[in-house]
Write an enzyme that holds these catalytic residues in place. Structure first.
Site, PDB file in Angstrom:
ATOM      1  N   THR A  38     -26.342  17.546  44.789  1.00  0.00           N
ATOM      2  CA  THR A  38     -25.896  18.748  44.082  1.00  0.00           C
ATOM      3  C   THR A  38     -25.345  18.407  42.700  1.00  0.00           C
ATOM      4  OG1 THR A  38     -25.470  19.869  46.184  1.00  0.00           O
ATOM      5  CG2 THR A  38     -24.380  20.764  44.228  1.00  0.00           C
ATOM      6  N   GLU A  46     -27.205  21.749  33.445  1.00  0.00           N
ATOM      7  CA  GLU A  46     -26.372  21.705  32.240  1.00  0.00           C
ATOM      8  C   GLU A  46     -27.121  21.054  31.084  1.00  0.00           C
ATOM      9  OE1 GLU A  46     -21.785  20.950  30.879  1.00  0.00           O
ATOM     10  OE2 GLU A  46     -22.378  20.348  32.901  1.00  0.00           O
ATOM     11  N   HIS A  72     -26.717  25.466  45.733  1.00  0.00           N
ATOM     12  CA  HIS A  72     -27.809  24.535  46.030  1.00  0.00           C
ATOM     13  C   HIS A  72     -28.438  25.038  47.316  1.00  0.00           C
ATOM     14  CE1 HIS A  72     -29.092  20.011  45.822  1.00  0.00           C
ATOM     15  NE2 HIS A  72     -30.115  20.827  46.014  1.00  0.00           N
TER      16      HIS A  72
END
Length: 133
Positions: A38, A46, A72
């Site tokens: 994750t 990002e 996730h």
């Protein structure tokens, strides 16, 4: 500071990663299984957002991540490629809101939102370095 026309509602950018032993949950310590971690997915999301925003920053400016909220949804095993797509949903002064989504070869594996804020690099780094004193 104003973003160039490259950062506007609807603008998108994609980043790609390959699941390797080094970015699994077992390797990064976020779990015990050899599947895409994750934290690795969050970093890829990002990165897609940061690269998109960087293209619209004037010289001497960049953006920093200030918030990320993701789910996730599905595991991805070692060897598969993962891609993250960032899409601008709002621009408010120096703040950029984005929708982030990640996919492997079979399905959507994660989704959420991310916020970035434009900063003057020298001023930001001077403040950060000031913490050492």
């Amino acid at each position: 500071m104003e973003f160039t026309d490259q950062v506007h509602v609807g603008a998108t950018h994609e980043a790609v990663d390959t699941v390797m032993d080094t970015n699994t949950a077992a390797a990064v310590g976020s779990g015990s299984l050899p599947v895409y971690a994750t934290p690795a997915m969050a970093a890829l999301m990002e990165r897609a957002a940061a690269e998109l925003c960087a293209a619209g920053c004037p010289e001497g400016w960049t953006t920093v991540g200030t918030e990320i909220a993701i789910r996730h949804k599905a595991a991805t095993p070692v060897g598969l490629t993962v891609r993250a797509v960032a899409e601008v949903t709002a621009v408010d002064g120096r703040a950029v809101s984005l929708k982030v989504t990640a996919y492997d070869a079979r399905e959507e594996i994660g989704a959420g939102t991310h916020t970035r804020f434009a900063v003057a690099v020298e001023k930001f780094m001077a403040k950060a370095e000031g913490k050492k004193r």
